[in-house]
Enzyme design. Structure first.
Site, PDB file in Angstrom:
ATOM      1  N   LYS A  22       0.843  -1.208   0.000  1.00  0.00           N
ATOM      2  CA  LYS A  22       0.000   0.000   0.000  1.00  0.00           C
ATOM      3  C   LYS A  22       0.879   1.260   0.000  1.00  0.00           C
ATOM      4  O   LYS A  22       0.642   2.192  -0.771  1.00  0.00           O
ATOM      5  CB  LYS A  22      -0.870   0.009   1.242  1.00  0.00           C
ATOM      6  CG  LYS A  22      -1.573   1.329   1.529  1.00  0.00           C
ATOM      7  CD  LYS A  22      -2.447   1.285   2.763  1.00  0.00           C
ATOM      8  CE  LYS A  22      -1.706   1.577   4.020  1.00  0.00           C
ATOM      9  NZ  LYS A  22      -1.410   2.978   4.283  1.00  0.00           N
ATOM     10  N   ASN A  23       1.911   1.251   0.833  1.00  0.00           N
ATOM     11  CA  ASN A  23       2.684   2.483   1.026  1.00  0.00           C
ATOM     12  C   ASN A  23       3.704   2.733  -0.080  1.00  0.00           C
ATOM     13  O   ASN A  23       4.381   3.757  -0.065  1.00  0.00           O
ATOM     14  CB  ASN A  23       3.340   2.493   2.407  1.00  0.00           C
ATOM     15  CG  ASN A  23       2.283   2.634   3.503  1.00  0.00           C
ATOM     16  OD1 ASN A  23       1.117   2.908   3.216  1.00  0.00           O
ATOM     17  ND2 ASN A  23       2.667   2.399   4.740  1.00  0.00           N
ATOM     18  N   ARG A  92      -4.289  10.599   4.518  1.00  0.00           N
ATOM     19  CA  ARG A  92      -3.108  11.482   4.663  1.00  0.00           C
ATOM     20  C   ARG A  92      -2.165  11.347   3.483  1.00  0.00           C
ATOM     21  O   ARG A  92      -1.575  12.336   3.036  1.00  0.00           O
ATOM     22  CB  ARG A  92      -2.379  11.115   5.948  1.00  0.00           C
ATOM     23  CG  ARG A  92      -1.064  11.843   6.103  1.00  0.00           C
ATOM     24  CD  ARG A  92      -0.317  11.403   7.322  1.00  0.00           C
ATOM     25  NE  ARG A  92       1.032  11.938   7.322  1.00  0.00           N
ATOM     26  CZ  ARG A  92       1.350  13.183   7.687  1.00  0.00           C
ATOM     27  NH1 ARG A  92       0.394  13.995   8.077  1.00  0.00           N
ATOM     28  NH2 ARG A  92       2.602  13.587   7.662  1.00  0.00           N
ATOM     29  N   CYS A 116      -4.842  12.251  12.837  1.00  0.00           N
ATOM     30  CA  CYS A 116      -5.593  10.991  12.942  1.00  0.00           C
ATOM     31  C   CYS A 116      -5.304  10.430  14.338  1.00  0.00           C
ATOM     32  O   CYS A 116      -4.565  11.010  15.111  1.00  0.00           O
ATOM     33  CB  CYS A 116      -5.175  10.025  11.844  1.00  0.00           C
ATOM     34  SG  CYS A 116      -3.485   9.511  11.991  1.00  0.00           S
ATOM     35  N   ARG A 121       0.365  14.384  13.113  1.00  0.00           N
ATOM     36  CA  ARG A 121       0.818  14.186  11.730  1.00  0.00           C
ATOM     37  C   ARG A 121       1.187  15.512  11.040  1.00  0.00           C
ATOM     38  O   ARG A 121       0.549  15.957  10.113  1.00  0.00           O
ATOM     39  CB  ARG A 121      -0.239  13.441  10.908  1.00  0.00           C
ATOM     40  CG  ARG A 121      -0.807  12.187  11.512  1.00  0.00           C
ATOM     41  CD  ARG A 121       0.175  11.051  11.695  1.00  0.00           C
ATOM     42  NE  ARG A 121       0.721  10.495  10.484  1.00  0.00           N
ATOM     43  CZ  ARG A 121       0.155   9.507   9.784  1.00  0.00           C
ATOM     44  NH1 ARG A 121      -0.994   9.031  10.168  1.00  0.00           N
ATOM     45  NH2 ARG A 121       0.744   9.028   8.688  1.00  0.00           N
ATOM     46  N   ASP A 307       4.542   0.382  12.122  1.00  0.00           N
ATOM     47  CA  ASP A 307       3.305  -0.216  11.581  1.00  0.00           C
ATOM     48  C   ASP A 307       3.121  -1.665  12.010  1.00  0.00           C
ATOM     49  O   ASP A 307       2.094  -2.257  11.703  1.00  0.00           O
ATOM     50  CB  ASP A 307       3.303  -0.128  10.048  1.00  0.00           C
ATOM     51  CG  ASP A 307       3.156   1.298   9.578  1.00  0.00           C
ATOM     52  OD1 ASP A 307       3.368   1.555   8.383  1.00  0.00           O
ATOM     53  OD2 ASP A 307       2.853   2.175  10.409  1.00  0.00           O
ATOM     54  N   ILE A 329       8.071   6.662  17.016  1.00  0.00           N
ATOM     55  CA  ILE A 329       7.657   7.388  15.805  1.00  0.00           C
ATOM     56  C   ILE A 329       6.376   8.169  16.058  1.00  0.00           C
ATOM     57  O   ILE A 329       6.273   9.356  15.754  1.00  0.00           O
ATOM     58  CB  ILE A 329       7.463   6.408  14.612  1.00  0.00           C
ATOM     59  CG1 ILE A 329       8.694   5.522  14.422  1.00  0.00           C
ATOM     60  CG2 ILE A 329       7.102   7.177  13.352  1.00  0.00           C
ATOM     61  CD1 ILE A 329       9.939   6.258  13.962  1.00  0.00           C
ATOM     62  N   ARG A 385      -8.656  -0.418   4.619  1.00  0.00           N
ATOM     63  CA  ARG A 385      -7.772   0.587   4.016  1.00  0.00           C
ATOM     64  C   ARG A 385      -6.458  -0.048   3.592  1.00  0.00           C
ATOM     65  O   ARG A 385      -5.830   0.392   2.648  1.00  0.00           O
ATOM     66  CB  ARG A 385      -7.487   1.708   5.019  1.00  0.00           C
ATOM     67  CG  ARG A 385      -8.679   2.585   5.320  1.00  0.00           C
ATOM     68  CD  ARG A 385      -8.254   3.804   6.075  1.00  0.00           C
ATOM     69  NE  ARG A 385      -7.108   4.417   5.403  1.00  0.00           N
ATOM     70  CZ  ARG A 385      -6.335   5.332   5.977  1.00  0.00           C
ATOM     71  NH1 ARG A 385      -6.577   5.730   7.200  1.00  0.00           N
ATOM     72  NH2 ARG A 385      -5.323   5.859   5.333  1.00  0.00           N
TER      73      ARG A 385
HETATM   74  C1  EPZ Z   1       4.327   6.756   6.393  1.00  0.00           C
HETATM   75  O1  EPZ Z   1       3.574   7.824   6.907  1.00  0.00           O
HETATM   76  C2  EPZ Z   1       3.367   5.588   6.286  1.00  0.00           C
HETATM   77  N1  EPZ Z   1       2.267   5.940   5.399  1.00  0.00           N
HETATM   78  C3  EPZ Z   1       2.822   5.232   7.678  1.00  0.00           C
HETATM   79  O2  EPZ Z   1       2.015   4.078   7.520  1.00  0.00           O
HETATM   80  C4  EPZ Z   1       3.996   4.884   8.580  1.00  0.00           C
HETATM   81  O3  EPZ Z   1       3.506   4.620   9.885  1.00  0.00           O
HETATM   82  C5  EPZ Z   1       4.973   6.067   8.623  1.00  0.00           C
HETATM   83  O4  EPZ Z   1       5.402   6.391   7.283  1.00  0.00           O
HETATM   84  C6  EPZ Z   1       6.211   5.748   9.441  1.00  0.00           C
HETATM   85  O5  EPZ Z   1       6.841   4.621   8.926  1.00  0.00           O
HETATM   86  C7  EPZ Z   1       2.475   5.904   4.064  1.00  0.00           C
HETATM   87  O6  EPZ Z   1       3.558   5.625   3.591  1.00  0.00           O
HETATM   88  C8  EPZ Z   1       1.288   6.221   3.201  1.00  0.00           C
HETATM   89  P1  EPZ Z   1       6.380   9.987   8.505  1.00  0.00           P
HETATM   90  P2  EPZ Z   1       4.200   9.320   6.915  1.00  0.00           P
HETATM   91  O7  EPZ Z   1       6.329  11.293   7.810  1.00  0.00           O
HETATM   92  O8  EPZ Z   1       5.136   9.468   5.780  1.00  0.00           O
HETATM   93  C9  EPZ Z   1       6.913  13.095  11.927  1.00  0.00           C
HETATM   94  C10 EPZ Z   1       0.107   2.791   7.694  1.00  0.00           C
HETATM   95  O9  EPZ Z   1      -0.341   2.228   8.684  1.00  0.00           O
HETATM   96  N2  EPZ Z   1       6.817  14.114  10.879  1.00  0.00           N
HETATM   97  O10 EPZ Z   1       7.451   9.004   8.144  1.00  0.00           O
HETATM   98  O11 EPZ Z   1       3.095  10.270   7.028  1.00  0.00           O
HETATM   99  C11 EPZ Z   1       5.625  12.316  12.124  1.00  0.00           C
HETATM  100  O12 EPZ Z   1       4.743  12.996  12.999  1.00  0.00           O
HETATM  101  C12 EPZ Z   1       0.604   4.211   7.802  1.00  0.00           C
HETATM  102  O13 EPZ Z   1       0.240   2.277   6.564  1.00  0.00           O
HETATM  103  C13 EPZ Z   1       7.133  15.434  11.192  1.00  0.00           C
HETATM  104  O14 EPZ Z   1       7.465  15.748  12.325  1.00  0.00           O
HETATM  105  O15 EPZ Z   1       5.007   9.259   8.274  1.00  0.00           O
HETATM  106  C14 EPZ Z   1       6.122  11.026  12.714  1.00  0.00           C
HETATM  107  O16 EPZ Z   1       6.331  11.186  14.079  1.00  0.00           O
HETATM  108  C15 EPZ Z   1       0.302   4.803   9.169  1.00  0.00           C
HETATM  109  N3  EPZ Z   1       7.035  16.381  10.214  1.00  0.00           N
HETATM  110  C16 EPZ Z   1       7.481  10.816  12.021  1.00  0.00           C
HETATM  111  O17 EPZ Z   1       7.855  12.102  11.509  1.00  0.00           O
HETATM  112  C17 EPZ Z   1       6.671  16.069   8.925  1.00  0.00           C
HETATM  113  O18 EPZ Z   1       6.624  16.970   8.066  1.00  0.00           O
HETATM  114  C18 EPZ Z   1       7.442   9.840  10.873  1.00  0.00           C
HETATM  115  O19 EPZ Z   1       6.352  10.230  10.077  1.00  0.00           O
HETATM  116  C19 EPZ Z   1       6.361  14.720   8.628  1.00  0.00           C
HETATM  117  C20 EPZ Z   1       6.458  13.754   9.614  1.00  0.00           C
END
Ligand code: EPZ
Length: 406
Positions: A22-23, A92, A116, A121, A307, A329, A385
């Site tokens: 998916k990702n 998202r 969420c 996020r 995840d 995370i 999803r």
């Molecule tokens: C991706 O989300 C995945 N989604 C998430 O999977 C996964 O949990 C996450 O990466 C971490 O591995 C998709 O790929 C569609 P991040 P993403 O930006 O990219 C912080 C699932 O279950 N952050 O890597 O949105 C954030 O708050 C989903 O399939 C900032 O601070 O996650 C988090 O603490 C859930 N500023 C950390 O970084 C930003 O601008 C990692 O988030 C962006 C993120």
């Protein structure tokens, strides 16, 4: 709305095939905005999120067909640059149309994604990277408005308080591929899904090196053409199915797995005493041993994936001893704890529980499979999803699972 009923206590047996990631598919679909030429994406899982992204692409001017795992994006100019709230708020990942829209049209208006249940996020890293490439960015009535006369390659440090960001790396990479000059992304996300996106962009004619490592180098090009790509297997679905075999004491062959994407999980499960045998492109999982409790700390890839945290908590709930689970995370990603406690924490008895997010619902399914008696999981649209045909896959392994109206 439907709920899932699970009559637990059955040892899962047989073979199951993992679907496409998916990702990986979500940003790769967004990347088709970077060209007006036809693209074909294979191995696409039929999920709510996939269909949400296709809706967005159509709203942005693409002609997209999806049939039997294959998405065809036929030539259709990326004409509209506005990704509406009503579409982006449902998922998202839609926010990763920002980079390609800016790269292709030099302008974008994308709704800020909602928070969420797993956390606020933020998108500060996305905006930091896009701004560094030369975009003027403003926030107005819940929308990010970005425009530029020209994107210029640059050096960008993209590390955040929680480490690297997957979708921020995706967004910046997709904006940089058509920028003029060289971009270096430092502290880039190393997840296999980011690397798969880069592989697709390279097939489109992008010049990218270092994907899958913390330093990605992109040499901007003038034009990207259409391409055909097959999605990597979903390592989180694979991990969830591996834990389903272990938590039920079953014997399952999990097919379509890239072993090297599961290093942290398999290392932890081996520490717990699990028996996992590697065969070509598959894993044989036998839950015939009492597992030891292990401690988990989630980290960016290649660390233990956040995840898989909820699913691992369910497994650790049925092993003896104490397991300490640290979520680095998403600090709020513990919605499943209360629901697991309702099942007696040792998951001796099923109970009515509520899914709160995609992976928490997967953790509750595992708990239900292990519990004696019936578990009913409401709000299972979360599950739909990210897990293609999950009920059928579990039924094929012998699980007693069915759907009822809420
Ligand atoms: C991706 O989300 C995945 N989604 C998430 O999977 C996964 O949990 C996450 O990466 C971490 O591995 C998709 O790929 C569609 P991040 P993403 O930006 O990219 C912080 C699932 O279950 N952050 O890597 O949105 C954030 O708050 C989903 O399939 C900032 O601070 O996650 C988090 O603490 C859930 N500023 C950390 O970084 C930003 O601008 C990692 O988030 C962006 C993120």
């Amino acid at each position: 709305m439907d709920k899932l009923i699970i009559e637990g206590g059955v040892k899962l047996k047989g073979e199951v095939t993992v679907s496409g990631a998916k990702n990986a598919v979500l940003p790769i679909l967004a990347a088709t905005l970077l060209t007006d030429e036809p693209c074909v994406i294979k191995g696409v899982p039929n999920l709510r999120d996939t269909n949400s992204m296709l809706k967005i692409l159509r709203a942005l001017g693409k002609i997209a067909e999806f049939d039997k795992g294959r998405v065809s994006i036929t030539a259709g100019k990326t004409s509209n640059y506005i990704a509406e709230y009503k579409l982006v708020s449902t998922m998202r990942a839609s926010f990763c149309v920002l980079g390609p829209l800016l790269g292709k049209l030099k302008k974008a208006k994308v709704s800020l994604p909602g928070g969420c249940v797993i956390g606020v996020r933020p998108v500060d890293l996305h905006l930091k990277g896009i701004r560094a490439l030369g975009a003027d960015i403003s926030i107005d009535s819940g929308y990010v408005i970005a425009k530029t006369s020209k994107l210029r390659g640059t050096y960008i440090y993209l590390g955040g308080v929680y480490g690297s960001s997957v979708l921020a790396t995706d967004n910046v990479m997709m904006a940089a591929v058509l920028a003029s000059g060289k971009t270096v992304i430092e502290s880039a996300a190393c997840e296999p899904e980011v690397a798969d996106l880069a592989e697709f962009l390279i097939k489109m004619g992008a010049k990218i090196k270092g994907h899958g490592t913390p330093v990605i180098e992109i040499e901007g090009v003038k034009h990207l053409h259409g391409a055909t790509h097959s999605i990597i297997p979903d390592r989180i679905e694979a991990g969830t199915l591996i834990l389903a075999a272990l938590i039920t004491g079953g014997d399952v062959l999990v097919r379509n797995v890239q072993y090297q994407h599961l290093g942290a999980l398999i290392d932890k499960l081996s520490e717990a005493g699990a028996h996992i045998e590697r065969t070509d492109g598959a894993l044989r999982v036998k839950g015939n041993r009492k597992l030891r409790s292990v401690n988990i700390t989630t980290l960016p890839y290649p660390g233990f994936p956040t995840d898989m945290q909820a699913q691992m908590m369910s497994l650790m709930s049925v092993t003896g001893g104490i397991s300490v689970i640290t979520e680095k995370i998403y600090p709020d990603r513990f919605m499943h704890v209360a629901e697991l406690n309702r099942m007696g924490a040792h998951i001796q008895s099923g109970a009515p529980v509520m899914a709160s997010d995609l992976r928490a619902s997967a953790g509750l399914v595992l708990a239900g499979l292990a519990a004696c008696g019936k578990t009913s999981i409401s709000r299972i649209y979360h599950l739909e999803r990210g897990y293609e045909f999950i009920e059928q896959k579990l039924i094929n392994l012998g699980a007693k699972v069915w759907r009822e109206k809420e």
